[in-house]
Write a protein that holds these residues in place. Structure first.
Motif, short mmCIF file in Angstrom:
data_model
loop_
_atom_site.label_atom_id
_atom_site.label_comp_id
_atom_site.label_asym_id
_atom_site.label_seq_id
_atom_site.Cartn_x
_atom_site.Cartn_y
_atom_site.Cartn_z
N THR A 2 0.84 -1.20 0.00
CA THR A 2 0.00 0.00 0.00
C THR A 2 0.87 1.25 0.00
O THR A 2 0.59 2.21 -0.73
N LEU A 11 -1.85 5.76 -7.76
CA LEU A 11 -3.21 6.28 -7.56
C LEU A 11 -3.13 7.80 -7.50
O LEU A 11 -2.48 8.37 -6.65
N GLU A 13 -6.09 9.95 -8.12
CA GLU A 13 -7.37 10.58 -7.78
C GLU A 13 -7.73 10.29 -6.33
O GLU A 13 -7.46 9.19 -5.83
N GLU A 15 -10.55 9.61 -5.11
CA GLU A 15 -11.49 8.49 -5.06
C GLU A 15 -10.75 7.16 -5.05
O GLU A 15 -11.16 6.21 -4.38
N GLN A 16 -9.66 7.08 -5.80
CA GLN A 16 -8.87 5.85 -5.84
C GLN A 16 -8.24 5.57 -4.48
O GLN A 16 -8.19 4.42 -4.03
N ALA A 18 -9.40 6.60 -1.63
CA ALA A 18 -10.50 6.23 -0.72
C ALA A 18 -10.85 4.75 -0.88
O ALA A 18 -11.08 4.06 0.11
N VAL A 19 -10.87 4.26 -2.11
CA VAL A 19 -11.16 2.85 -2.36
C VAL A 19 -10.06 1.98 -1.76
O VAL A 19 -10.33 0.93 -1.15
N LEU A 20 -8.82 2.40 -1.89
CA LEU A 20 -7.71 1.65 -1.32
C LEU A 20 -7.82 1.60 0.21
O LEU A 20 -7.64 0.54 0.81
N LEU A 22 -10.55 1.85 1.98
CA LEU A 22 -11.68 0.97 2.28
C LEU A 22 -11.26 -0.49 2.19
O LEU A 22 -11.61 -1.30 3.05
N ALA A 23 -10.47 -0.82 1.18
CA ALA A 23 -10.00 -2.20 1.02
C ALA A 23 -9.09 -2.60 2.20
O ALA A 23 -9.20 -3.71 2.71
#
Length: 65
Positions: A2, A11, A13, A15-16, A18-20, A22-23
C-alpha cells in the motif's frame, strides 16, 4: 504494498485512494474475524499472569535452617 502504491503515484485521484483505504479496512476486519473464529485472541490479547509463589516458599532460603 500500500505504501508503494501511494508513494509511486500509481493512484492519482482522491477516489482511488479512498477505495484503497476501504480495502485496507475490510482486510483488517476480515483478519480480526478470522482470528476470532479460529479461537486466537489476537489482537485483543493480554499477557498471561503467572501465579505468584506461596508466601512460605518466598521466605525460605536453602541455607536458613
Amino acid at each position: 504494498a500500500t505504501t508503494l502504491i501511494i508513494s509511486l503515484g500509481i493512484l492519482r485521484e482522491p477516489e482511488q485512494i479512498a477505495v484503497l483505504m476501504l480495502a485496507v479496512a475490510l482486510l483488517t476486519g476480515q483478519a480480526f474475524l478470522m482470528n476470532r473464529m479460529a479461537g486466537i485472541p489476537y489482537p485483543c490479547w493480554s499477557p498471561v499472569r503467572e501465579a505468584s509463589p506461596l508466601p512460605s516458599a518466598r521466605n525460605e532460603h536453602p541455607g536458613s535452617r
